[in-house]
Design a protein around this motif. Sequence first.
Motif, PDB file in Angstrom:
ATOM      1  N   PRO A 149      57.460 -11.073  43.636  1.00 38.29           N
ATOM      2  CA  PRO A 149      56.526  -9.952  43.533  1.00 38.29           C
ATOM      3  C   PRO A 149      55.429 -10.180  42.502  1.00 38.29           C
ATOM      4  CG  PRO A 149      58.598  -9.417  42.466  1.00 38.29           C
ATOM      5  CD  PRO A 149      58.820 -10.704  43.185  1.00 38.29           C
ATOM      6  N   GLU A 150      54.248  -9.612  42.810  1.00 40.43           N
ATOM      7  CA  GLU A 150      53.138  -9.696  41.866  1.00 40.43           C
ATOM      8  C   GLU A 150      53.288  -8.613  40.799  1.00 40.43           C
ATOM      9  OE1 GLU A 150      50.795  -7.172  41.650  1.00 40.43           O
ATOM     10  OE2 GLU A 150      51.371  -5.978  43.397  1.00 40.43           O
ATOM     11  N   PHE A 151      52.730  -8.903  39.611  1.00 40.18           N
ATOM     12  CA  PHE A 151      52.682  -7.925  38.521  1.00 40.18           C
ATOM     13  C   PHE A 151      51.244  -7.834  38.022  1.00 40.18           C
ATOM     14  CE2 PHE A 151      57.022  -9.566  38.499  1.00 40.18           C
ATOM     15  CZ  PHE A 151      57.779  -8.412  38.446  1.00 40.18           C
ATOM     16  N   LEU A 152      50.321  -7.602  38.939  1.00 41.34           N
ATOM     17  CA  LEU A 152      48.903  -7.662  38.612  1.00 41.34           C
ATOM     18  C   LEU A 152      48.362  -6.292  38.219  1.00 41.34           C
ATOM     19  CD1 LEU A 152      47.548  -9.901  41.519  1.00 41.34           C
ATOM     20  CD2 LEU A 152      48.653 -10.583  39.378  1.00 41.34           C
ATOM     21  N   ARG A 153      47.418  -6.331  37.275  1.00 45.87           N
ATOM     22  CA  ARG A 153      46.657  -5.135  36.913  1.00 45.87           C
ATOM     23  C   ARG A 153      45.238  -5.315  37.431  1.00 45.87           C
ATOM     24  NH1 ARG A 153      46.760  -5.885  30.750  1.00 45.87           N
ATOM     25  NH2 ARG A 153      46.542  -8.028  31.520  1.00 45.87           N
ATOM     26  N   GLU A 154      44.756  -4.338  38.189  1.00 46.77           N
ATOM     27  CA  GLU A 154      43.365  -4.429  38.629  1.00 46.77           C
ATOM     28  C   GLU A 154      42.461  -4.478  37.404  1.00 46.77           C
ATOM     29  OE1 GLU A 154      41.834  -2.098  41.868  1.00 46.77           O
ATOM     30  OE2 GLU A 154      43.875  -1.668  42.550  1.00 46.77           O
ATOM     31  N   GLY A 155      41.462  -5.336  37.478  1.00 48.47           N
ATOM     32  CA  GLY A 155      40.600  -5.579  36.334  1.00 48.47           C
ATOM     33  C   GLY A 155      41.074  -6.731  35.476  1.00 48.47           C
ATOM     34  N   HIS A 156      42.333  -7.166  35.669  1.00 51.60           N
ATOM     35  CA  HIS A 156      42.902  -8.292  34.934  1.00 51.60           C
ATOM     36  C   HIS A 156      43.679  -9.215  35.865  1.00 51.60           C
ATOM     37  CE1 HIS A 156      42.118  -6.196  31.063  1.00 51.60           C
ATOM     38  NE2 HIS A 156      42.462  -5.113  31.742  1.00 51.60           N
ATOM     39  N   ALA A 157      43.429  -9.107  37.180  1.00 53.39           N
ATOM     40  CA  ALA A 157      44.289  -9.774  38.159  1.00 53.39           C
ATOM     41  C   ALA A 157      44.244 -11.288  38.058  1.00 53.39           C
ATOM     42  CB  ALA A 157      43.918  -9.329  39.573  1.00 53.39           C
ATOM     43  N   VAL A 158      43.071 -11.862  37.779  1.00 51.83           N
ATOM     44  CA  VAL A 158      42.980 -13.318  37.674  1.00 51.83           C
ATOM     45  C   VAL A 158      43.808 -13.816  36.491  1.00 51.83           C
ATOM     46  CG1 VAL A 158      41.424 -15.239  37.198  1.00 51.83           C
ATOM     47  CG2 VAL A 158      40.755 -13.485  38.844  1.00 51.83           C
ATOM     48  N   GLN A 159      43.627 -13.195  35.350  1.00 49.10           N
ATOM     49  CA  GLN A 159      44.394 -13.605  34.174  1.00 49.10           C
ATOM     50  C   GLN A 159      45.892 -13.354  34.367  1.00 49.10           C
ATOM     51  OE1 GLN A 159      43.101 -15.310  31.586  1.00 49.10           O
ATOM     52  NE2 GLN A 159      41.268 -15.273  32.866  1.00 49.10           N
ATOM     53  N   ASP A 160      46.230 -12.253  35.045  1.00 48.82           N
ATOM     54  CA  ASP A 160      47.646 -11.953  35.270  1.00 48.82           C
ATOM     55  C   ASP A 160      48.293 -12.922  36.249  1.00 48.82           C
ATOM     56  OD1 ASP A 160      47.517  -9.836  33.538  1.00 48.82           O
ATOM     57  OD2 ASP A 160      47.417  -8.288  35.072  1.00 48.82           O
ATOM     58  N   THR A 161      47.486 -13.593  37.081  1.00 53.70           N
ATOM     59  CA  THR A 161      48.018 -14.614  37.987  1.00 53.70           C
ATOM     60  C   THR A 161      48.142 -15.957  37.295  1.00 53.70           C
ATOM     61  OG1 THR A 161      46.980 -13.492  39.873  1.00 53.70           O
ATOM     62  CG2 THR A 161      47.719 -15.740  40.224  1.00 53.70           C
ATOM     63  N   LEU A 162      47.140 -16.308  36.529  1.00 51.43           N
ATOM     64  CA  LEU A 162      47.125 -17.633  35.891  1.00 51.43           C
ATOM     65  C   LEU A 162      47.937 -17.671  34.602  1.00 51.43           C
ATOM     66  CD1 LEU A 162      43.371 -18.547  36.408  1.00 51.43           C
ATOM     67  CD2 LEU A 162      45.339 -19.414  37.682  1.00 51.43           C
ATOM     68  N   ARG A 163      48.014 -16.542  33.900  1.00 58.25           N
ATOM     69  CA  ARG A 163      48.772 -16.481  32.650  1.00 58.25           C
ATOM     70  C   ARG A 163      49.599 -15.196  32.619  1.00 58.25           C
ATOM     71  NH1 ARG A 163      44.283 -19.290  31.581  1.00 58.25           N
ATOM     72  NH2 ARG A 163      42.905 -17.477  31.511  1.00 58.25           N
ATOM     73  N   PRO A 164      50.557 -15.082  33.518  1.00 59.63           N
ATOM     74  CA  PRO A 164      51.347 -13.847  33.592  1.00 59.63           C
ATOM     75  C   PRO A 164      52.366 -13.744  32.461  1.00 59.63           C
ATOM     76  CG  PRO A 164      52.211 -15.462  35.132  1.00 59.63           C
ATOM     77  CD  PRO A 164      50.964 -16.067  34.541  1.00 59.63           C
ATOM     78  N   ASP A 165      52.898 -12.530  32.278  1.00 60.70           N
ATOM     79  CA  ASP A 165      53.978 -12.342  31.308  1.00 60.70           C
ATOM     80  C   ASP A 165      55.234 -13.065  31.757  1.00 60.70           C
ATOM     81  OD1 ASP A 165      52.447 -10.590  29.703  1.00 60.70           O
ATOM     82  OD2 ASP A 165      52.901  -8.940  31.063  1.00 60.70           O
ATOM     83  N   ARG A 166      55.456 -13.095  33.065  1.00 58.11           N
ATOM     84  CA  ARG A 166      56.635 -13.744  33.637  1.00 58.11           C
ATOM     85  C   ARG A 166      56.416 -13.931  35.124  1.00 58.11           C
ATOM     86  NH1 ARG A 166      55.578  -8.271  33.961  1.00 58.11           N
ATOM     87  NH2 ARG A 166      57.326  -7.006  34.674  1.00 58.11           N
ATOM     88  N   ILE A 167      57.162 -14.853  35.699  1.00 58.70           N
ATOM     89  CA  ILE A 167      57.209 -15.048  37.145  1.00 58.70           C
ATOM     90  C   ILE A 167      58.652 -14.826  37.560  1.00 58.70           C
ATOM     91  CG2 ILE A 167      56.878 -16.665  39.055  1.00 58.70           C
ATOM     92  CD1 ILE A 167      54.846 -18.139  37.258  1.00 58.70           C
ATOM     93  N   VAL A 168      58.868 -13.902  38.486  1.00 59.06           N
ATOM     94  CA  VAL A 168      60.221 -13.565  38.931  1.00 59.06           C
ATOM     95  C   VAL A 168      60.334 -13.900  40.408  1.00 59.06           C
ATOM     96  CG1 VAL A 168      61.963 -11.755  39.099  1.00 59.06           C
ATOM     97  CG2 VAL A 168      60.274 -11.687  37.244  1.00 59.06           C
ATOM     98  N   VAL A 169      61.406 -14.624  40.773  1.00 61.84           N
ATOM     99  CA  VAL A 169      61.575 -15.067  42.153  1.00 61.84           C
ATOM    100  C   VAL A 169      63.015 -14.837  42.595  1.00 61.84           C
ATOM    101  CG1 VAL A 169      61.155 -16.923  43.805  1.00 61.84           C
ATOM    102  CG2 VAL A 169      59.927 -16.917  41.617  1.00 61.84           C
ATOM    103  N   GLY A 170      63.170 -14.250  43.768  1.00 63.09           N
ATOM    104  CA  GLY A 170      64.490 -14.082  44.366  1.00 63.09           C
ATOM    105  C   GLY A 170      64.711 -15.138  45.435  1.00 63.09           C
ATOM    106  N   VAL A 171      65.720 -15.991  45.246  1.00 62.60           N
ATOM    107  CA  VAL A 171      65.980 -17.098  46.169  1.00 62.60           C
ATOM    108  C   VAL A 171      67.448 -17.114  46.565  1.00 62.60           C
ATOM    109  CG1 VAL A 171      64.120 -18.530  45.235  1.00 62.60           C
ATOM    110  CG2 VAL A 171      66.414 -18.715  44.272  1.00 62.60           C
ATOM    111  N   THR A 172      67.713 -17.837  47.644  1.00 61.04           N
ATOM    112  CA  THR A 172      69.101 -18.003  48.086  1.00 61.04           C
ATOM    113  C   THR A 172      69.474 -19.470  48.252  1.00 61.04           C
ATOM    114  OG1 THR A 172      68.411 -17.752  50.396  1.00 61.04           O
ATOM    115  CG2 THR A 172      69.176 -15.764  49.253  1.00 61.04           C
ATOM    116  N   SER A 173      68.568 -20.381  47.874  1.00 61.93           N
ATOM    117  CA  SER A 173      68.879 -21.803  48.021  1.00 61.93           C
ATOM    118  C   SER A 173      68.254 -22.609  46.891  1.00 61.93           C
ATOM    119  CB  SER A 173      68.364 -22.340  49.365  1.00 61.93           C
ATOM    120  OG  SER A 173      66.950 -22.416  49.368  1.00 61.93           O
TER     121      SER A 173
END
Length: 435
Positions: A149-173
Motif C-alpha cells: 500500500p501507498e502512504f502518500l500525501r498529496e503535495g508531497h507524493a514524489v518525496q513520499d515515494t522516493l523517500r518514504p517513512d517505510r515500505i510495507v509489503v504483504g507476501v506469501t512467498s
Amino acid sequence: MTVIGCGHLGATHAASMAEIGHEVVGVDIDNNKIATLRSGRAWFYEPELDEMLARHVASGRLRFTTDFAEAGEFGEMHFLGVATPGMADRDDYDLSQVWAAVSALAPYLHRSCLIVGKSTVSVGTTTATRELVQELAPAGAAVDVAWNPEFLREGHAVQDTLRPDRIVVGVTSAEAEQKIREAYQPITDAGVPLIFTDPATCELVKGAANAFLATKISFINAMADLCEVAGADVAQLAEAVGLDPRIGRAFLDAGIGYGGGCLPKDTRAFTARAEQLGADSAVGLLTVVDQINASRRRRVVDATRKVCGGDLTGKRITLWGAAFKVGTDDVRDSPALDVAIRMHAQGAEITVYDPMALETARAAHPELGYVGDALTAAAGADVLVVVTAWPEFRTIDPEAIAEVVAERVVIDACNALDEPRWNDAYWSLHRIGRG
C-alpha cells in the motif's frame, strides 16, 4: 515493470520507479490521460512530478500505453495503482477498478511475474486478487500476488515515494519478497525500512495508519470545542501536548477537519470492514471520529450564520480556500467547498478564492462564484471565512482587505491568520478553539 492506472498514485509511482533506474510502462484506459503523460506532464498538479515525467519520457525509460497486451508481455512486475473510491450506497471500497485492471491484464501474463497492489483496499483483497488471476491467466502461468500500500500525501507524493517513512509489503512467498527487495533497493539502501508481513496484516496497516491520523485530527477538534467553552486556547494546548514524544505535534491542528480523496473514505471503509468482522470496539471508536469530523463543517456554517444575525439569506460571504488542504488543487470531499455549498443552500451569495484550486472547484461546483485574487474576492463581503490554510492568507494586509469589505468580520476556521495584525486592524476575528 508496469504501473496499471495512471492517476495521482499510478503516475507518481511510475515516474518514481523510472527515477530510481527501472524501465517502466504506465497503463491506463483513458486516452486523454495517456496523451498528456506522453507529453511529459501530469494531468493534475503535484510538486516535482512534471519535471520527473518530462525527464524520463524524454530518455525513453518511461512510456505510457492503453495496450494491456503490451504491458503483459513487457512486465516482470505489475503494480496496481487504480483508484478505489468509496461506494455510492454504503461505506466500503469500490474495487471495480481493481477487478477490471486484473481482468484486462491477466490473460496476457505468459511469463513469470509478480502483481503488486498499491491501491488502498479492504483486508482480504490480496487473496481475492490471487483467485481472480488464477482463473484468468493462461494455463501454467507463474503469477504471484503481493500487496504494497501507498502512504502518500498529496503535495508531497514524489518525496513520499522516493523517500518514504517505510515500505510495507504483504507476501506469501520468498520469491515475491526477493523481487520486492530488488525493486526497492535504491530506496532501501538510503535507509528506508522495508517491512514484510502477511497480506492481511499489510492491508490492515494502511487502514490503521489512516484511522489513527483521523483520530488525532478529531481529537484536537474535540479539544477545540472544550477550549471554546472553557475560555482556553487550543493552539497553545496542542503545542504543549504535542511536546510529549508519545503523542507528537503532527496532525494536532484544530480546524475544519480532514477531507480529500483518501482519509474520509478510508476511515469509513475501514470501519465498515471492522463491523463486518465483528470488531466492535474499533467500530465504536472510529464512528465517533467520523462524527466529530463531520461536525466541524456544520460548526463553521453555524458560526457564520450567528455573526450574520441568524440568517444567511442574501448575505455576501467570501471564502478563502477551496482545496481540501494546502499544496494541492484537489477538491475531492473538500471541507472548504462543503462549507461553501452549505452556505449557498441557505441563501448566501458565495464568492470563492483559492490560489491553486479555482478551476477544479469551478468544475465541481459551477453554482458558486469564483474570483482570481483574494482582495477582489473580498469586495463587498459581509463575512470573510478562511477555510484552507494557504500561507498567502497569513501575509495578506488586513488593512487592505478592510478597505473593500462591507463588514470587518472574519471567521478563521483553520487558524491560518496572524491574529495580532487582524486585531490591530479592528477586525472582529472569530477563531476555532479560542475561548
